[in-house]
Design an enzyme around this catalytic site. Sequence first.
Site, PDB file in Angstrom:
ATOM      1  N   ARG A   1      -2.517  -2.005  -3.510  1.00  0.00           N
ATOM      2  CA  ARG A   1      -3.697  -1.168  -3.326  1.00  0.00           C
ATOM      3  C   ARG A   1      -3.595   0.004  -4.307  1.00  0.00           C
ATOM      4  NH1 ARG A   1      -4.679   3.456   1.011  1.00  0.00           N
ATOM      5  NH2 ARG A   1      -6.839   3.891   0.493  1.00  0.00           N
TER       6      ARG A   1
ATOM      7  N   GLY B   1     -10.729   1.783  12.934  1.00  0.00           N
ATOM      8  CA  GLY B   1     -10.204   2.198  14.244  1.00  0.00           C
ATOM      9  C   GLY B   1     -11.260   2.609  15.256  1.00  0.00           C
TER      10      GLY B   1
ATOM     11  N   ASN C   1       0.875  -1.170   0.000  1.00  0.00           N
ATOM     12  CA  ASN C   1       0.000   0.000   0.000  1.00  0.00           C
ATOM     13  C   ASN C   1       0.915   1.223   0.000  1.00  0.00           C
ATOM     14  OD1 ASN C   1      -1.740   2.067   0.541  1.00  0.00           O
ATOM     15  ND2 ASN C   1      -2.683   1.112   2.332  1.00  0.00           N
TER      16      ASN C   1
ATOM     17  N   GLU D   1      -8.082  -5.103   5.248  1.00  0.00           N
ATOM     18  CA  GLU D   1      -7.942  -4.770   3.835  1.00  0.00           C
ATOM     19  C   GLU D   1      -6.799  -5.541   3.181  1.00  0.00           C
ATOM     20  OE1 GLU D   1      -8.411  -0.706   5.364  1.00  0.00           O
ATOM     21  OE2 GLU D   1      -9.177  -0.191   3.387  1.00  0.00           O
TER      22      GLU D   1
ATOM     23  N   LYS E   1       3.191   0.785   3.218  1.00  0.00           N
ATOM     24  CA  LYS E   1       2.877  -0.271   4.189  1.00  0.00           C
ATOM     25  C   LYS E   1       2.950  -1.604   3.460  1.00  0.00           C
ATOM     26  CE  LYS E   1      -0.598   2.356   6.621  1.00  0.00           C
ATOM     27  NZ  LYS E   1      -1.992   2.604   6.556  1.00  0.00           N
TER      28      LYS E   1
ATOM     29  N   ARG F   1     -11.174  15.854   8.259  1.00  0.00           N
ATOM     30  CA  ARG F   1     -11.950  16.285   7.076  1.00  0.00           C
ATOM     31  C   ARG F   1     -13.363  16.661   7.475  1.00  0.00           C
ATOM     32  NH1 ARG F   1     -10.711  10.977   3.664  1.00  0.00           N
ATOM     33  NH2 ARG F   1      -8.725  10.698   4.705  1.00  0.00           N
TER      34      ARG F   1
ATOM     35  N   ASN G   1     -13.156   0.092  18.071  1.00  0.00           N
ATOM     36  CA  ASN G   1     -12.576   0.348  19.397  1.00  0.00           C
ATOM     37  C   ASN G   1     -13.267   1.379  20.270  1.00  0.00           C
ATOM     38  OD1 ASN G   1     -10.139  -1.346  19.208  1.00  0.00           O
ATOM     39  ND2 ASN G   1      -9.677   0.011  17.477  1.00  0.00           N
TER      40      ASN G   1
ATOM     41  N   HIS H   1     -12.632   3.282   0.303  1.00  0.00           N
ATOM     42  CA  HIS H   1     -12.653   2.194   1.305  1.00  0.00           C
ATOM     43  C   HIS H   1     -13.407   0.970   0.770  1.00  0.00           C
ATOM     44  CE1 HIS H   1     -12.582   5.557   4.574  1.00  0.00           C
ATOM     45  NE2 HIS H   1     -11.355   5.091   4.426  1.00  0.00           N
TER      46      HIS H   1
ATOM     47  N   GLY I   1     -14.764   2.438  14.771  1.00  0.00           N
ATOM     48  CA  GLY I   1     -15.860   1.472  14.771  1.00  0.00           C
ATOM     49  C   GLY I   1     -15.542   0.232  15.589  1.00  0.00           C
TER      50      GLY I   1
ATOM     51  N   LEU J   1     -15.426   3.439  10.236  1.00  0.00           N
ATOM     52  CA  LEU J   1     -15.118   4.665  10.975  1.00  0.00           C
ATOM     53  C   LEU J   1     -13.656   4.646  11.418  1.00  0.00           C
ATOM     54  CD1 LEU J   1     -18.355   4.718  13.224  1.00  0.00           C
ATOM     55  CD2 LEU J   1     -18.049   5.604  10.893  1.00  0.00           C
ATOM     56  N   GLY J   2     -12.805   5.216  10.590  1.00  0.00           N
ATOM     57  CA  GLY J   2     -11.393   5.369  10.944  1.00  0.00           C
ATOM     58  C   GLY J   2     -11.073   6.843  10.892  1.00  0.00           C
TER      59      GLY J   2
HETATM   60  P1  ADP Z   1      -7.008   5.166   9.025  1.00  0.00           P
HETATM   61  O1  ADP Z   1      -6.737   3.762   8.468  1.00  0.00           O
HETATM   62  O2  ADP Z   1      -8.076   5.905   8.301  1.00  0.00           O
HETATM   63  O3  ADP Z   1      -5.792   5.968   9.295  1.00  0.00           O
HETATM   64  P2  ADP Z   1      -7.869   3.706  11.398  1.00  0.00           P
HETATM   65  O4  ADP Z   1      -8.966   2.841  10.911  1.00  0.00           O
HETATM   66  O5  ADP Z   1      -6.570   3.066  11.758  1.00  0.00           O
HETATM   67  O6  ADP Z   1      -7.657   4.950  10.459  1.00  0.00           O
HETATM   68  O7  ADP Z   1      -8.427   4.480  12.697  1.00  0.00           O
HETATM   69  C1  ADP Z   1      -7.620   5.322  13.442  1.00  0.00           C
HETATM   70  C2  ADP Z   1      -8.468   6.036  14.481  1.00  0.00           C
HETATM   71  O8  ADP Z   1      -9.153   5.079  15.294  1.00  0.00           O
HETATM   72  C3  ADP Z   1      -7.689   6.873  15.466  1.00  0.00           C
HETATM   73  O9  ADP Z   1      -7.415   8.146  14.971  1.00  0.00           O
HETATM   74  C4  ADP Z   1      -8.648   6.936  16.652  1.00  0.00           C
HETATM   75  O10 ADP Z   1      -9.534   8.019  16.467  1.00  0.00           O
HETATM   76  C5  ADP Z   1      -9.426   5.654  16.569  1.00  0.00           C
HETATM   77  N1  ADP Z   1      -9.036   4.694  17.614  1.00  0.00           N
HETATM   78  C6  ADP Z   1      -8.047   3.783  17.580  1.00  0.00           C
HETATM   79  N2  ADP Z   1      -7.981   3.093  18.745  1.00  0.00           N
HETATM   80  C7  ADP Z   1      -8.960   3.575  19.539  1.00  0.00           C
HETATM   81  C8  ADP Z   1      -9.431   3.303  20.881  1.00  0.00           C
HETATM   82  N3  ADP Z   1      -8.865   2.353  21.632  1.00  0.00           N
HETATM   83  N4  ADP Z   1     -10.473   4.034  21.350  1.00  0.00           N
HETATM   84  C9  ADP Z   1     -11.055   4.991  20.596  1.00  0.00           C
HETATM   85  N5  ADP Z   1     -10.664   5.293  19.348  1.00  0.00           N
HETATM   86  C10 ADP Z   1      -9.640   4.608  18.818  1.00  0.00           C
END
Ligand code: ADP
Length: 397
Positions: free
Chosen positions: A90, A330, A7, A383, A14, A240, A334, A179, A332, A208-209
């Site tokens: 990717r 991330g 990627n 992914e 990555k 954003r 966590n 995505h 969604g 939701l990342g």
């Molecule tokens: P991307 O791939 O778009 O960079 P990710 O899917 O890795 O993003 O998500 C990263 C985001 O997930 C972080 O910026 C944070 O907001 C959220 N996140 C990660 N771990 C946690 C956690 N333990 N609790 C709450 N939010 C989290």
Amino acid sequence: MNVLVINCGSSSLKYQLIDSDTETVLAKGLCERIGIDGKLTYQKAGLAKETSEPAMPTHKEAIQLVLDALVNEKTGAIKDLSEVGAVGHRIVHGGEKFASSALITDEMLAAVEECNDLAPLHNPANLIGINACKDLMPGVPMVGVFDTAFHQTMPEKAYLYGLPYEYYEKYKVRRYGFHGTSHSFVSKHMAEFLGMDINNSKIIVAHLGNGASISAVKDGKCVDTSMGLTPLEGLVMGTRSGDIDPAIMEFIAKKENLDIAGVMNVLNKKSGVQGISKVSSDFRDLEEGMNNGNPLCAAAIEVFSYRVAKYIGSYVAALNGVDAIAFTAGIGENAPTVRAKVCEYLGYLGVTLDQEANGHRGEDLIISTPDSKVKVCIIPTDEELAIARDTVALVKA
Ligand code: ADP
């Protein structure tokens, strides 16, 4: 077969080496600061992460360093590069040309290049990575997996904007969505996990990342998604803005004396939950702020969750119902607080959340109660695995 998944971004790369027979990760890592100085992270499965700072003037040196690490005598995951059966790349934008993953050929690369102006920051970087791999691993089959491909099944009514039609005719201005690899993987995986027939299903996936998007998936095919021509549209994201009144752009440009590039920079990098909270784009920081009584952190989480719930509502209308909703990526996977806030808005659908289950994170799990009319799940996205699967399928075909 071992598949190297790449990627490639403009200054980072990555990678994961995946044994596709067992679907296990043999090694993974990251090259950063390519073209600046260079930082390599490498981790063989079961061993500690290693970091080093070798020079990486271009992506070619970065990929060479990854290949060297993979066959390193002490910590390499394989003995010889001949053990890499294929490479999966990717690619961010496939425009209307690619509705599925594709074997990389000269003709295919020319078609990808034609999509460059739709993703000027991403596609050229993806192509640099592909060309570097072609030079360093001649003869190894390669596959391109597009972020946009899964969304190509959207009907015209979902992808056309209310703009002069000639912009679509001349410049292909339309909704593409991003995505897609994640939306495809998660929707399929959730159907399997729930024992549903994907060919007779109505699914909403909330990815939701840092970047965030939602999709409506009917019978396994995407019918709508929240990102648009670019990944700026839709949900409120880390930095954003997502959807705004387009007239705000002119208003802010005048007030702040910004040109179009300046406004775009604000919308992409200084907005979202970072912009609202003035604290951070990371939900861990926002939750801490909220718990410490910071009203703007609380407002950012509310705005984010409300926008997700509104999109879910509109996709229930698009699908004329919904069987299951997946939270992934991330936030969604966590952030129980966000999932709980979103589900609070969905009572009218008969959604009831199992508070105990919602306290879990990062595993396939049903978080709605047994009597909930709609199933709600956490489904971790993968992914890289999805890219490896597509790569093997095309290479073996
Ligand atoms: P991307 O791939 O778009 O960079 P990710 O899917 O890795 O993003 O998500 C990263 C985001 O997930 C972080 O910026 C944070 O907001 C959220 N996140 C990660 N771990 C946690 C956690 N333990 N609790 C709450 N939010 C989290």
